[in-house]
Design a protein around this motif. Structure first.
Motif, PDB file in Angstrom:
ATOM      1  N   GLY A 330       0.796  -1.218   0.000  1.00 29.79           N
ATOM      2  CA  GLY A 330       0.000   0.000   0.000  1.00 29.79           C
ATOM      3  C   GLY A 330       0.829   1.268   0.000  1.00 29.79           C
ATOM      4  O   GLY A 330       1.954   1.309  -0.512  1.00 29.79           O
ATOM      5  N   ASP A 331       0.282   2.307   0.626  1.00 31.35           N
ATOM      6  CA  ASP A 331       0.881   3.635   0.545  1.00 31.35           C
ATOM      7  C   ASP A 331       2.288   3.704   1.118  1.00 31.35           C
ATOM      8  O   ASP A 331       3.101   4.512   0.666  1.00 31.35           O
ATOM      9  CB  ASP A 331      -0.001   4.653   1.281  1.00 31.35           C
ATOM     10  CG  ASP A 331      -1.259   4.980   0.501  1.00 31.35           C
ATOM     11  OD1 ASP A 331      -1.320   4.639  -0.694  1.00 31.35           O
ATOM     12  OD2 ASP A 331      -2.182   5.568   1.094  1.00 31.35           O
ATOM     13  N   ARG A 332       2.594   2.871   2.114  1.00 29.92           N
ATOM     14  CA  ARG A 332       3.900   3.020   2.768  1.00 29.92           C
ATOM     15  C   ARG A 332       5.057   2.642   1.844  1.00 29.92           C
ATOM     16  O   ARG A 332       6.207   2.992   2.126  1.00 29.92           O
ATOM     17  CB  ARG A 332       3.945   2.206   4.063  1.00 29.92           C
ATOM     18  CG  ARG A 332       3.975   0.697   3.891  1.00 29.92           C
ATOM     19  CD  ARG A 332       3.826  -0.004   5.240  1.00 29.92           C
ATOM     20  NE  ARG A 332       3.807  -1.439   5.098  1.00 29.92           N
ATOM     21  CZ  ARG A 332       4.857  -2.231   5.301  1.00 29.92           C
ATOM     22  NH1 ARG A 332       6.024  -1.705   5.641  1.00 29.92           N
ATOM     23  NH2 ARG A 332       4.756  -3.540   5.169  1.00 29.92           N
ATOM     24  N   LYS A 333       4.783   1.942   0.753  1.00 28.75           N
ATOM     25  CA  LYS A 333       5.852   1.588  -0.183  1.00 28.75           C
ATOM     26  C   LYS A 333       5.524   2.077  -1.594  1.00 28.75           C
ATOM     27  O   LYS A 333       5.897   1.452  -2.584  1.00 28.75           O
ATOM     28  CB  LYS A 333       6.081   0.067  -0.176  1.00 28.75           C
ATOM     29  CG  LYS A 333       6.696  -0.429   1.130  1.00 28.75           C
ATOM     30  CD  LYS A 333       8.058   0.200   1.389  1.00 28.75           C
ATOM     31  CE  LYS A 333       8.600  -0.126   2.757  1.00 28.75           C
ATOM     32  NZ  LYS A 333       9.883   0.553   3.043  1.00 28.75           N
ATOM     33  N   ARG A 334       4.856   3.207  -1.668  1.00 27.46           N
ATOM     34  CA  ARG A 334       4.465   3.753  -2.965  1.00 27.46           C
ATOM     35  C   ARG A 334       5.686   4.091  -3.820  1.00 27.46           C
ATOM     36  O   ARG A 334       5.702   3.832  -5.020  1.00 27.46           O
ATOM     37  CB  ARG A 334       3.607   5.004  -2.753  1.00 27.46           C
ATOM     38  CG  ARG A 334       3.060   5.598  -4.041  1.00 27.46           C
ATOM     39  CD  ARG A 334       2.248   6.849  -3.737  1.00 27.46           C
ATOM     40  NE  ARG A 334       1.119   6.561  -2.868  1.00 27.46           N
ATOM     41  CZ  ARG A 334       0.379   7.497  -2.294  1.00 27.46           C
ATOM     42  NH1 ARG A 334       0.665   8.778  -2.463  1.00 27.46           N
ATOM     43  NH2 ARG A 334      -0.654   7.160  -1.540  1.00 27.46           N
ATOM     44  N   SER A 335       6.710   4.686  -3.210  1.00 25.90           N
ATOM     45  CA  SER A 335       7.893   5.073  -3.997  1.00 25.90           C
ATOM     46  C   SER A 335       8.638   3.851  -4.501  1.00 25.90           C
ATOM     47  O   SER A 335       9.160   3.842  -5.627  1.00 25.90           O
ATOM     48  CB  SER A 335       8.821   5.965  -3.171  1.00 25.90           C
ATOM     49  OG  SER A 335       9.305   5.282  -2.034  1.00 25.90           O
ATOM     50  N   GLU A 336       8.692   2.784  -3.686  1.00 31.27           N
ATOM     51  CA  GLU A 336       9.355   1.549  -4.131  1.00 31.27           C
ATOM     52  C   GLU A 336       8.584   0.897  -5.281  1.00 31.27           C
ATOM     53  O   GLU A 336       9.184   0.358  -6.220  1.00 31.27           O
ATOM     54  CB  GLU A 336       9.491   0.577  -2.956  1.00 31.27           C
ATOM     55  CG  GLU A 336      10.531   0.958  -1.928  1.00 31.27           C
ATOM     56  CD  GLU A 336      10.031   1.959  -0.902  1.00 31.27           C
ATOM     57  OE1 GLU A 336       8.910   2.503  -1.082  1.00 31.27           O
ATOM     58  OE2 GLU A 336      10.764   2.216   0.074  1.00 31.27           O
ATOM     59  N   LEU A 337       7.248   0.958  -5.201  1.00 32.88           N
ATOM     60  CA  LEU A 337       6.424   0.419  -6.296  1.00 32.88           C
ATOM     61  C   LEU A 337       6.688   1.195  -7.578  1.00 32.88           C
ATOM     62  O   LEU A 337       6.845   0.593  -8.658  1.00 32.88           O
ATOM     63  CB  LEU A 337       4.947   0.508  -5.918  1.00 32.88           C
ATOM     64  CG  LEU A 337       3.940   0.086  -6.986  1.00 32.88           C
ATOM     65  CD1 LEU A 337       4.137  -1.367  -7.388  1.00 32.88           C
ATOM     66  CD2 LEU A 337       2.509   0.311  -6.490  1.00 32.88           C
TER      67      LEU A 337
END
Length: 360
Positions: A330-337
């Motif tokens: 979800g949002d906590r790994k948006r940049s990694e996605l």
């Protein structure tokens, strides 16, 4: 009970000195001696400390959680003392956090904090430690403002009671620096991490595990800034200390290796990056913890294999697996996605051609 108390203190000192295996054995002896003396309070102290050493420092969380489940009823039998319950909740919470069970860990810390404050007062070292642990679990859920609020409380307690140069202050500086790095506030983060490194080295020397953890965070900071030449020596020092101090399959080994591999990738040395990243992945595949930790290694190894002209089909498989994990976070790994999507889009994997064969 005097001998059991001495064993308990010795086990704590061995843990602080970075000798977790010896500490676990000493604390087990302390538990046995306390049981023989029928000193339930000391037994709980030593056994709770051993949960932390076995579960977190030695990286055997399932074993530690089994110990915690056994200890729970003993706290009730010993009179349900708030300090004993707070200690057990805190140490089990740390082990749950190390497994990536963030919701359960947070609940343990939130139960422990008011018990510790009521029993010990708001300025006690144990209260400060629980603030740290709450900050850590909130930070890992991407709740950075809440995490920093707990770190600020811990630093205020530590400076007021122990002084700004105490090693406990270094712990706070590392945590704040890590969160600021995640937020992209690199100059502020570097100040905190540099301060922490100086305090750890002054207190424990250059080869302590807390030094290694801080070096690794500095390596991560410089990698994110794109200064891979500065990141590499920090990361290599962390790896060397980890090899000398930790079990070979401890999750921190994977963290140190990942950051070394990332520095080598940034320096356009992908072939050299493959070995540490393969080792990091092997550790993550068998360790409990947040799945995104494994995904970070998978994406880095995919990049190394591709750039190093290794198995490109495997590289794309690793990237796809990493992307799925980041998406699920979800949002906590948006940049990694986004990073995974960008890499996969710019490195398309062509399927193997179908070869027409003549009929027999």
């Amino acid at each position: 009970p005097i001998y059991a108390q001495a064993l308990y203190w010795l086990g704590q000192l061995q843990s602080w000195a970075g000798d977790a295996a010896t500490s676990a054995a000493t604390l087990e002896r302390a538990v046995q001696r306390a049981a023989e003396a029928r000193d339930d309070t000391l037994l709980l102290q030593a056994a709770s400390e051993r949960i932390y050493v076995v579960g977190y420092e030695l990286g055997r969380p399932d074993e530690a959680l089994t110990m915690g489940a056994i200890l729970g009823p003993l706290v009730t039998r010993a009179g349900e003392k708030p300090v004993a319950r707070a200690d057990l909740l805190n140490y089990v919470g740390v082990v749950l956090w190390s497994k990536g069970a963030y919701g359960e860990a947070q609940a343990h810390f939130e139960r422990a904090l008011p018990l510790a404050v009521a029993a010990l007062g708001p300025d006690h070292e144990q209260v400060a430690a629980i603030h740290t642990n709450l900050g850590n679990v909130l930070a890992d859920q991407g709740r950075f403002a809440e995490a920093l609020a707990h770190y600020d409380q811990e630093l205020e307690i530590t400076v007021r009671t122990l002084g700004a140069q105490h090693p406990n202050a270094a712990r706070v500086h590392v945590n704040v620096g890590t969160v600021l790095t995640e937020q992209g506030k690199y100059d502020q983060a570097q100040g905190h991490l540099d301060t922490a490194l100086a305090l750890w080295e002054a207190a424990y020397g250059p080869d302590h595990m807390m030094v290694a953890m801080t070096l690794s965070e500095l390596g991560d900071l410089y990698n994110r800034r794109g200064d891979h030449a500065r990141a590499l020596p920090y990361s290599e020092r962390a790896v060397a200390i980890g090899v000398a101090s930790l079990p070979p399959d401890h999750p921190l080994q994977a963290t140190f290796l990942l950051r070394r591999g990332a520095a080598l990738l940034g320096l356009e040395r992908p072939v050299e990056a493959i070995a540490p990243l393969e080792r990091a992945l092997a550790i993550r595949e068998h360790a409990a913890g947040d799945p995104v930790e494994r995904a970070s290694v998978e994406l880095a190894l995919a990049r190394a294999l591709w750039a190093g002209k290794g198995d490109r089909a495997r590289a794309h498989g690793l990237a796809r697996a990493a992307r799925a994990t980041f998406a699920a976070a979800g949002d906590r790994k948006r940049s990694e996605l986004a990073a995974a999507d960008t890499w996969m889009a710019s490195h398309p994997h062509a399927p193997h051609p179908t070869i027409a064969r003549p009929s027999p």
